[in-house]
Motif scaffolding. Structure first.
Motif: not given
Length: 68
Positions: A5-10, A12-20
């Motif tokens: 899904t689109e959420e699963q793809k997001l 796996h992006r490092w900048w999304i994890l750092v933003l969270i």
């Protein structure tokens, strides 16, 4: 194999994890500020939980960023 899904793809992006992680750090800071004013142990506990989650996401994001 199932399509991601689109959420699963997001996730796996490092900048999304750092933003969270930054969001969790902000929430932890907010609860720490509230806890120091009121002295509530529940708010301290929530603050610690948010900080632990933030560290978890920072580590995951760093691993993902440096593994490439």
């Amino acid at each position: 194999m199932a399509k991601q899904t689109e959420e699963q793809k997001l996730m796996h992006r490092w900048w999304i994890l750092v933003l969270i992680a930054l969001v969790f750090l902000g929430l932890g800071y907010g609860f720490f500020y509230l806890a120091t004013d009121s002295g509530s142990l529940w708010q301290y506990a929530i603050c610690i939980i948010f900080v632990v989650w933030a560290v978890k996401y920072i580590v995951r994001g760093a691993r993902l960023a440096f593994s490439r």
